[in-house]
Design a protein around this motif. Structure first.
Motif, PDB file in Angstrom:
ATOM      1  N   GLN A 132      -2.973   4.072   6.011  1.00 14.38           N
ATOM      2  CA  GLN A 132      -2.136   4.072   7.176  1.00 14.38           C
ATOM      3  C   GLN A 132      -0.861   3.560   6.983  1.00 14.38           C
ATOM      4  O   GLN A 132      -0.179   2.437   5.951  1.00 14.38           O
ATOM      5  CB  GLN A 132      -2.579   3.152   7.771  1.00 14.38           C
ATOM      6  CG  GLN A 132      -2.209   3.231   9.075  1.00 14.38           C
ATOM      7  CD  GLN A 132      -2.868   2.126  10.572  1.00 14.38           C
ATOM      8  OE1 GLN A 132      -4.279   1.176   9.500  1.00 14.38           O
ATOM      9  NE2 GLN A 132      -2.803   2.758  11.273  1.00 14.38           N
ATOM     10  N   TYR A 177       1.848   3.286   9.450  1.00 15.66           N
ATOM     11  CA  TYR A 177       2.941   2.684  10.636  1.00 15.66           C
ATOM     12  C   TYR A 177       3.959   3.031  11.129  1.00 15.66           C
ATOM     13  O   TYR A 177       4.999   2.248  10.570  1.00 15.66           O
ATOM     14  CB  TYR A 177       2.461   1.072   9.890  1.00 15.66           C
ATOM     15  CG  TYR A 177       1.866   0.249   9.805  1.00 15.66           C
ATOM     16  CD1 TYR A 177       1.070   0.163   8.509  1.00 15.66           C
ATOM     17  CD2 TYR A 177       1.654  -0.808  10.908  1.00 15.66           C
ATOM     18  CE1 TYR A 177      -0.301  -0.468   8.791  1.00 15.66           C
ATOM     19  CE2 TYR A 177       0.393  -1.896  10.994  1.00 15.66           C
ATOM     20  CZ  TYR A 177      -0.476  -1.958   9.588  1.00 15.66           C
ATOM     21  OH  TYR A 177      -1.622  -2.387  10.038  1.00 15.66           O
ATOM     22  N   ALA A 233      -3.702  -3.032  12.777  1.00 18.45           N
ATOM     23  CA  ALA A 233      -3.892  -1.907  12.423  1.00 18.45           C
ATOM     24  C   ALA A 233      -3.873  -0.891  13.692  1.00 18.45           C
ATOM     25  O   ALA A 233      -3.801   0.430  14.085  1.00 18.45           O
ATOM     26  CB  ALA A 233      -4.700  -1.620  11.495  1.00 18.45           C
ATOM     27  N   LYS A 234      -5.093  -0.992  14.015  1.00 14.76           N
ATOM     28  CA  LYS A 234      -6.339  -0.662  15.614  1.00 14.76           C
ATOM     29  C   LYS A 234      -6.408  -1.988  16.316  1.00 14.76           C
ATOM     30  O   LYS A 234      -6.923  -2.631  16.595  1.00 14.76           O
ATOM     31  CB  LYS A 234      -7.185   0.439  15.225  1.00 14.76           C
ATOM     32  CG  LYS A 234      -8.042  -0.692  14.568  1.00 14.76           C
ATOM     33  CD  LYS A 234      -9.206   1.103  13.995  1.00 14.76           C
ATOM     34  CE  LYS A 234     -10.551   0.156  13.688  1.00 14.76           C
ATOM     35  NZ  LYS A 234     -11.636   0.086  13.063  1.00 14.76           N
TER      36      LYS A 234
END
Ligand code: FRU
Length: 505
Positions: A1, A3, A16-17
């Motif tokens: 990921q 960002y 993150a989610k």
């Protein structure tokens, strides 16, 4: 990921989610800042409330940690959610949860029971009841054990408020050294009351006093906390009560807001100063600063707040994916006497990277393009009253200004303002576009404004930080330009200090 998704904050904390709301259990322990927060492990809207967790050694770079307290029965048959609360280091092991010489961290939070049930402790709860429970950690905050033998430690509000069993929440717990007791301040949300309890061991709690209703009472009161701070650096100590309010936030905002009271606390009773009750004291005058909480575990002269940078009015439909909601920048708090009033002053905590300064003797009426591009900027503007009526900076603008976020000062009303009506995507909720203002007297005609912009927010600090305005924005990728604006005439003696803020991810 990476960002780098659209709108992903580059230097504000986001999970993150999934969905996040209030900061919880903020504690500095063993050189590490712990940020817990209301988290839905199963989706991008509110639900299955659990305590998410992240750690940092500098309040800037965060490491995601496993969920600390996961909703019981998640995902299929949830019997208990972990609502907001706080955490303390029980260094004297008053709770008895310690093992050997390992002192426990103890979290106190609201248990929300979506089903009526009899708990392992033998206590019975009704459907949708809110009670206060505790959990402890013997590995410095990384894993937690709920106190099932005794939970909830506060089953219900006092008998006279028995009908408030579903509106009793968000314990703010701290150690009161002068009385050698734990104190917990808990909200009776609908009644706009704070109940203050005391305890010797974090398990048995006794009602000590009540505070409220006072000042703003437009919605429910939530997420209360109480802490001391010296006045003017080394003066006497005053106590600050912070209280979230939803809806009924600052004038002109659509939903949630945070107010504070300055007063005294003697170990049992909080008494607000008469001046603090003359008008509502808004911690932030914008729409996106809620459930503010400070860290425990720092020296009493050091207070750092973090708030949820979102609003219950539209929080569930902001156009971000796969996460929803960010935290505010951490803000160092102090109490300063300003215009004869003890005022809470906020100063953002972030890395100050090299930047540039620029001076103008005068900027003409209209807009002046700046040699400053980017969507994550830290800019400070100082200027002096002259012929213009408004002066300020435009950030995250497209070259043709069809998209822009305007932050400025109105010399006629002596108010700081943020205008997000043209800030980008704003049609997901009718209440989102708006202009937000905060009173900010100039000092001999001179005004200072500091603006922190990130990919989906602006946080604006006026003067020395005695007012702030926080607002989310959702600009397009092309909105990277910055301008000065001066209305109805030129503005003189302008000093700009600007730097790009780098991603912390
Ligand atoms: C505030 C709040 C709290 C509650 C939590 C639930 O934003 O409503 O009162 O504990 O959120 O997620």
């Amino acid at each position: 990921q990476d960002y780098k998704e659209q709108y992903r904050p580059q230097y504000h904390y986001t999970p993150a989610k999934n969905w996040m709301n209030d900061p919880n259990g903020l504690i500095f322990h063993d050189g590490i800042y712990h940020l817990f927060y209301q988290y839905n492990p199963g989706g991008t809207t509110w639900g299955a409330m659990s305590w998410g967790h992240a750690t940092s050694s500098d309040l800037a770079h965060w490491e995601h940690q496993p969920v600390a307290l996961q909703a019981r029965g998640f995902p299929d048959n949830i019997t208990e959610m972990f609502f907001s609360g706080t955490a303390v280091a029980d260094v004297n092991n008053t709770s008895g949860f310690g093992a050997g010489d390992k002192a426990p961290l103890v979290a106190m939070y609201t248990s929300y029971y979506p089903q009526a049930q009899t708990l392992p402790s033998g206590k019975s709860v009704e459907v949708n009841q809110q009670s206060q429970s505790i959990a402890y950690s013997l590995d410095d905050g990384f894993t937690w054990t709920t106190y099932d033998e005794g939970n909830p430690v506060l089953l219900s509000p006092p008998p006279e408020y028995a009908d408030q069993i579903r509106e009793f929440r968000d314990p703010g717990v701290f150690w009161h050294a002068a009385s050698s007791k734990w104190v917990s301040v808990i909200s009776l949300a609908q009644l706009h009351k704070l109940l203050i309890y005391t305890s010797d061991d974090l398990k048995e709690w006794e009602l000590a006093s009540e505070f409220g209703p006072e000042n703003a009472v437009g919605g429910v009161w939530e997420c209360p906390s109480l802490f001391p701070l010296p006045v003017d650096g080394d003066g006497g100590v005053k106590w600050v009560a912070q209280v979230g309010l939803n809806p009924g936030g600052p004038p002109g905002t659509p939903g949630s807001g945070t107010q504070y009271f300055v007063g005294d606390f003697d170990g049992t009773t909080f008494t607000a100063d008469p001046e603090s009750l003359q008008q509502t004291n808004w911690l932030d005058w914008g729409p996106d600063f809620y459930a503010a909480l400070s860290f425990s575990g720092l020296p009493d002269t050091e207070r750092v707040d973090i708030a949820w940078m979102n609003n219950w009015k539209y929080g569930g439909v902001i156009p971000t994916d796969p996460w929803r909601s960010a935290m505010s920048i951490p803000r160092k708090l102090s109490l300063e006497t300003i215009d004869n009033t003890v005022t809470l002053v906020q100063s953002p905590v972030l890395d100050e990277e090299a930047g540039f300064t620029q001076h103008w003797d005068s900027v003409p009426a209209g807009v002046t393009k700046l040699n400053l591009t980017g969507k994550a900027l830290d800019t400070t503007l100082t200027f002096t009253k002259s012929e213009s009526t408004y002066f300020g900076i435009i950030v995250q603008a497209t070259a043709d200004l069809s998209e822009q976020t305007r932050i400025g000062y109105d010399f006629t009303t002596e108010q700081l303002f943020v205008n997000r009506t043209l800030s980008g995507v704003a049609d997901f909720d009718g209440s989102f576009p708006g202009v937000y203002s905060a009173p900010l007297p100039s000092r001999n005609g001179t005004v200072t404004i500091r603006v922190l912009s990130d990919w989906s927010s602006v946080e604006v600090f006026g003067g020395q930080g005695e007012v702030s305005i926080t607002a989310q924005i959702f600009p397009s990728d092309a909105a990277i330009e910055s301008f000065l604006f001066s209305m109805d005439g030129p503005t003189s003696n302008i000093e700009l200090e600007a730097r790009e803020v780098h991603s912390v991810w």
